[in-house]
Structure formats: C-alpha cells, structure tokens
Design an enzyme around this catalytic site. Structure first.
Site, PDB file in Angstrom:
ATOM      1  N   ASP A   1     -25.943   8.383  -6.500  1.00  8.15           N
ATOM      2  CA  ASP A   1     -25.166   9.609  -6.280  1.00  8.15           C
ATOM      3  C   ASP A   1     -23.938   9.239  -5.456  1.00  8.15           C
ATOM      4  O   ASP A   1     -24.015   9.100  -4.249  1.00  8.15           O
ATOM      5  CB  ASP A   1     -26.021  10.651  -5.558  1.00  8.15           C
ATOM      6  CG  ASP A   1     -25.234  11.932  -5.328  1.00  8.15           C
ATOM      7  OD1 ASP A   1     -25.839  12.941  -4.934  1.00  8.15           O
ATOM      8  OD2 ASP A   1     -23.998  11.915  -5.532  1.00  8.15           O
TER       9      ASP A   1
ATOM     10  N   LYS B   1     -15.762  15.294  -6.382  1.00  9.56           N
ATOM     11  CA  LYS B   1     -14.832  15.353  -5.256  1.00  9.56           C
ATOM     12  C   LYS B   1     -13.470  14.673  -5.510  1.00  9.56           C
ATOM     13  O   LYS B   1     -12.558  15.305  -6.029  1.00  9.56           O
ATOM     14  CB  LYS B   1     -15.520  14.828  -3.993  1.00  9.56           C
ATOM     15  CG  LYS B   1     -16.726  15.734  -3.593  1.00  9.56           C
ATOM     16  CD  LYS B   1     -17.338  15.326  -2.305  1.00  9.56           C
ATOM     17  CE  LYS B   1     -18.674  16.040  -2.072  1.00  9.56           C
ATOM     18  NZ  LYS B   1     -18.555  17.305  -1.346  1.00  9.56           N
TER      19      LYS B   1
ATOM     20  N   TYR C   1     -28.775  14.281   0.239  1.00  5.89           N
ATOM     21  CA  TYR C   1     -28.518  15.583  -0.380  1.00  5.89           C
ATOM     22  C   TYR C   1     -27.771  15.340  -1.686  1.00  5.89           C
ATOM     23  O   TYR C   1     -26.835  14.548  -1.730  1.00  5.89           O
ATOM     24  CB  TYR C   1     -27.669  16.455   0.545  1.00  5.89           C
ATOM     25  CG  TYR C   1     -27.232  17.774  -0.056  1.00  5.89           C
ATOM     26  CD1 TYR C   1     -25.889  17.996  -0.367  1.00  5.89           C
ATOM     27  CD2 TYR C   1     -28.137  18.793  -0.331  1.00  5.89           C
ATOM     28  CE1 TYR C   1     -25.471  19.195  -0.919  1.00  5.89           C
ATOM     29  CE2 TYR C   1     -27.722  20.004  -0.888  1.00  5.89           C
ATOM     30  CZ  TYR C   1     -26.387  20.196  -1.174  1.00  5.89           C
ATOM     31  OH  TYR C   1     -25.968  21.396  -1.730  1.00  5.89           O
TER      32      TYR C   1
HETATM   33  P1  KE4 Z   1     -21.257  20.040  -4.958  1.00  7.73           P
HETATM   34  O1  KE4 Z   1     -22.204  20.755  -5.902  1.00  7.73           O
HETATM   35  O2  KE4 Z   1     -21.244  20.686  -3.582  1.00  7.73           O
HETATM   36  O3  KE4 Z   1     -19.861  19.856  -5.545  1.00  7.73           O
HETATM   37  O4  KE4 Z   1     -21.803  18.561  -4.763  1.00  7.73           O
HETATM   38  C1  KE4 Z   1     -23.133  18.391  -4.343  1.00  7.73           C
HETATM   39  C2  KE4 Z   1     -23.287  17.014  -3.711  1.00  7.73           C
HETATM   40  C3  KE4 Z   1     -23.919  16.029  -4.448  1.00  7.73           C
HETATM   41  N1  KE4 Z   1     -24.071  14.785  -3.944  1.00  7.73           N
HETATM   42  C4  KE4 Z   1     -23.606  14.463  -2.716  1.00  7.73           C
HETATM   43  C5  KE4 Z   1     -23.807  13.080  -2.191  1.00  7.73           C
HETATM   44  C6  KE4 Z   1     -22.949  15.434  -1.926  1.00  7.73           C
HETATM   45  O5  KE4 Z   1     -22.521  15.111  -0.686  1.00  7.73           O
HETATM   46  C7  KE4 Z   1     -22.778  16.733  -2.434  1.00  7.73           C
HETATM   47  C8  KE4 Z   1     -22.116  17.839  -1.635  1.00  7.73           C
HETATM   48  N2  KE4 Z   1     -21.588  17.464  -0.364  1.00  7.73           N
HETATM   49  C9  KE4 Z   1     -21.577  18.520   0.622  1.00  7.73           C
HETATM   50  C10 KE4 Z   1     -21.058  17.918   1.927  1.00  7.73           C
HETATM   51  N3  KE4 Z   1     -22.036  17.174   2.605  1.00  7.73           N
HETATM   52  C11 KE4 Z   1     -20.763  19.685   0.170  1.00  7.73           C
HETATM   53  C12 KE4 Z   1     -20.425  20.685   1.240  1.00  7.73           C
HETATM   54  C13 KE4 Z   1     -21.045  22.043   0.921  1.00  7.73           C
HETATM   55  O6  KE4 Z   1     -22.249  22.067   0.531  1.00  7.73           O
HETATM   56  O7  KE4 Z   1     -20.349  23.063   1.122  1.00  7.73           O
END
Ligand code: KE4
Length: 430
Positions: free
Chosen positions: A240, A268, A145
């Site tokens: 990523d 993060k 993801y």
């Molecule tokens: P954000 O747009 O949510 O800040 O980041 C997206 C993203 C991109 N790449 C990786 C590897 C990620 O894990 C994420 C987002 N992680 C999720 C948790 N698995 C965020 C939690 C959520 O969607 O509320």
C-alpha cells in the site's frame, strides 16, 4: 493566541449538517482535544484560515501536495483540460498517458487501473487477490491503515494468531473473521501465521513504511521476509503505497528497498490534489479484472480527465525539478533543525524521518510498531501541536500521523519551523 472566531462559527454550523462537522474524522482534531480551524486558501507551503491566520503547512492535504499547494503548472493543466470537458465516462488519452507513466515509474506495475481514492485502490486490490487465488483470508498489520475498507477495518483477534474482529461498527463479524491482524516488525509471528494458514491466505497487505501510526521503519529484512513468505505460499503481496508512492522515491518504497510486490495501491501524489487512486501490478493478476476477467471493479469517475491532467502534470514537475533529490535536501534540513533543538533542550525524543516524511514521537523509546507509539506522551504531544499552531506551524493533529514536506518549503520556512518547534517543545516538555 490567534483569533479563530470564524472557524468556531463555521464548525458550529458544520456540526449541524455534517457528522462530527467534518467529512473525514482526522480533521476533527479529536486526537488533540480541540476544534479544527477552517481553511480559506492554500498556496505553496502555506495555508490561511478563515480568520486570516497564516501557517506553514506540514500536512499537505495528507500527501498530495508534494509540490506545495496549488502549483501553477497543475492549475494551468486542470484549467486547460476543463475546457475540453469535466468528465466523460468514455476512454480518454489522459488515461493511457497516466497508465504508461505509472508503469514507467513503478516497473512492478505491468497494468494499472485508476480509481478515485486510496480506499478504492486497496479495496479493489484485496478483491482482485481473492479472485486470483480463490482464497478468502487476508493478513494486515496493526497500525497500518489502508482506507475504510470493511475487510481492513479489523483489529487483532483475542490471540495474536486468531482472525480478527471488527474495528468499526457496521463491519460484519463473519467478514472480519477472514482478516488476521498481526504486529509489524515481529518476524516470528508472521512466520507462524504462514506456517499455520499460508495455504488459506489470499493476500498480505502492508504499508512498506507504515505512516498511519506516526512513521515506522521496517526492521532489516522484515519486508524481504514478507516477500519470501508470500511467494512460498502463493499469497499476493500488496504494497500500500498510497502515501509513500511517488514521494519516498520516484518509484516509491519498492524502489528504495528493491522488493517487488505483486500488486501496489497508489493515490495522493498522482492526483495532484484531485480525487485519484490506482492499483496495479502483474498483468497475469490484473487481467482477472472485468471486462476481461471475472473480478468486477468499476467507477464512474475513474480516469477523470481533470484529475489525471493534475496528476500527470505533478509528476512531470517532479521530474523537471529533480524533486526527489530536492525533497531529501529539504527533509535533511528539517531533521537537522529538530535534532539540534532536541540537543539544546537535552531531550532525546524519537524523530523518524525519511525523505519528505517525518514523525516526532513524544517518547525516547525506539519505535518498532504501533504498540511502541502507544507509549508516547500524548498530553505533551497535544501541548506541542497547539503551541506550534498558535505560532504559525501546522503539524498533523495526531501522534498517529506522519508529517509531509513539499518542494515549496524553503530555507526560511524551515528556519521558522525550527524556531517554533523549539518554543513549542519548551512548552510541551515543561
Ligand atoms: P483515501 O481513501 O483516504 O484516499 O486513502 C486511504 C489510504 C490508504 N492507504 C494509506 C497508506 C493511507 O494513508 C490512506 C489515507 N491516509 C489518511 C492519512 N493518514 C487520509 C486522511 C483522512 O483519512 O482524512
């Protein structure tokens, strides 16, 4: 059974004005067939819900809380920065300091641009790779993801080698067709993809250690194969590291495995809990970005002074506390406790742990990609989740998520977690 009446009341009210009652789907607890609790406050490794229930937190706001919640140094830094202004939209010194720190931590990042989320980071990296190569097609892996980017919300097409179809409503089929989604840890398939389409592929994006399908380890040589194939075919390799960066090592997974991507998406940890993402890599590629180059990318709040003060301070605290070694120690303690419990229960569930990230799969099979995860016993997972939560330990509310340990998790917290895990496993596996 903890009282969660105020959470229930709030959730009812939330659903009237917020889609699904949440601002991000995973918070809705759909994967565990229940309603979410509402948080009141968080400090260290603990959170309290609005009904006063205290829990040890292994979600850590999905990664940013690497020091634990609300670390004093970060709060102080944000407070101090806020006295000079909340947002400028003008170049500020925090941006230079953060960019230099990122370049120092992650040598593959010669230049970096700050954004406001992981999604923006990966979205921008994809656009940049397409602009740099003049190609349109991209490759991603099932189970990985990368945020809610149109080009990346794509499931595998009918055959393993056909380009994709939308994985979400609202993603144009014509766009999804440009994305090829293939199984992770299957060298023969990715080799065939590049044999057939290598010359058309702008970018391959991968979580080097996938953590959005639980926690999956790349097979020996798999990441190097991706590096070799992308180099051979002039494809931009994007790691990523939004979740793994600055957590699984000072320089992220690429430091652990000694593989250099062309671009890296980050987020993060470098936001210290405030909204931050970043993407960076080879200067030759990054210089394609406006205003110097033809690839447009922008953001009102990019480089926000408060977010950067938080992130800079968090990184400095990790340095000061020898954070990465300490996280390995705490992670090992956690793992030892769970493995001892599994031995006592005579169950050989698959526990994947690296540094401060982990996932307990409710299957005894090896986990090599998301297809294996789908064979988990989701009902047992759900029982485990709620039994642990009711006993004061908050694990991620989905078998498809990883857990996060922070520097604030002490010996006592780990011991309590081990006891609760044992009780919860007895209930889940009964
Ligand atoms: P954000 O747009 O949510 O800040 O980041 C997206 C993203 C991109 N790449 C990786 C590897 C990620 O894990 C994420 C987002 N992680 C999720 C948790 N698995 C965020 C939690 C959520 O969607 O509320």
């Amino acid at each position: 059974m903890p009282d969660r009446q105020l959470s229930a009341k709030l959730f009812k009210a939330a659903k009237e004005v917020i889609p699904g009652g949440v601002n991000s789907p995973v918070r809705a607890f759909r994967n565990v067939n229940g309603d979410p609790f509402f948080v009141q406050r968080a400090r260290g490794c603990r959170i309290w819900d609005v009904d006063g229930n205290e829990m040890i937190d292994y979600v850590g706001t999905w990664g940013p809380a690497i020091l634990g919640h609300a670390p004093s140094a970060v709060i102080e830094a944000v407070h101090h920065a806020s006295k000079e202004g909340l947002s400028f939209g003008i170049p500020n010194r925090h941006e230079v300091e953060m960019a230099r720190m990122i370049r120092d931590y992650v040598p593959s990042v010669e230049k970096v641009r700050m954004v406001n989320s992981g999604t923006e980071a990966t979205m921008s990296a994809i656009r940049l790779a397409r602009g740099y190569t003049g190609r349109d097609k991209i490759v991603k892996f099932e189970g990985c993801y990368h945020g809610h980017v149109d080009s990346l919300l794509v499931a595998a097409g009918s055959g393993a080698l056909t380009f994709g179809q939308p994985d979400s409503a609202g993603v144009p089929a014509d766009l999804a067709k440009l994305t090829l989604t293939v199984p992770f840890n299957r060298p023969e398939i990715i080799e065939e993809v590049f044999e057939k389409h290598g010359h058309e592929i702008a970018a391959l994006i991968v979580e080097p250690i996938p953590a959005n399908a639980g926690l999956i380890f790349p097979k020996e040589g798999f990441l190097q194969l991706l590096r070799d194939l992308t180099t051979k075919h002039g494809t931009v390799l994007i790691f990523d590291e939004v979740m793994t960066g600055f957590r699984l090592a000072r320089g992220g997974v690429q430091e652990r495995v000694g593989i250099t991507p062309d671009l890296t998406a980050m987020g993060k940890v470098i936001g210290g809990g405030l909204p931050v993402g970043a993407f960076g890599g080879k200067a030759e590629i990054m210089d394609m970005l406006a205003p110097d180059g033809p690839v447009y990318q922008a953001g009102t709040l990019s480089g926000n002074p408060l977010a950067l003060a938080a992130g800079i301070t968090q990184l400095k605290e990790m340095e000061r506390l020898d954070g990465w070694n300490r996280l390995e120690e705490i992670g090992q303690m956690f793992e030892d406790g769970v493995r001892e419990t599994l031995r006592e229960l005579g169950r050989d569930l698959t526990l994947n742990r690296i540094g401060s990230m982990f996932c307990l799969f409710f299957t005894e099979e090896a986990i090599t990609n998301v297809d294996d995860v789908k064979k988990s016993d989701f009902e047992a997972f759900r029982k485990f989740f709620w039994a642990a939560l009711d006993r004061g330990v908050y694990f991620a509310p989905s078998q498809y998520e990883a857990g996060f340990i922070s520097l604030a998790h002490g010996v006592g917290d780990i011991e309590k977690t081990t006891e609760v895990t044992k009780e919860a496993l007895k209930i889940a596996l009964a």
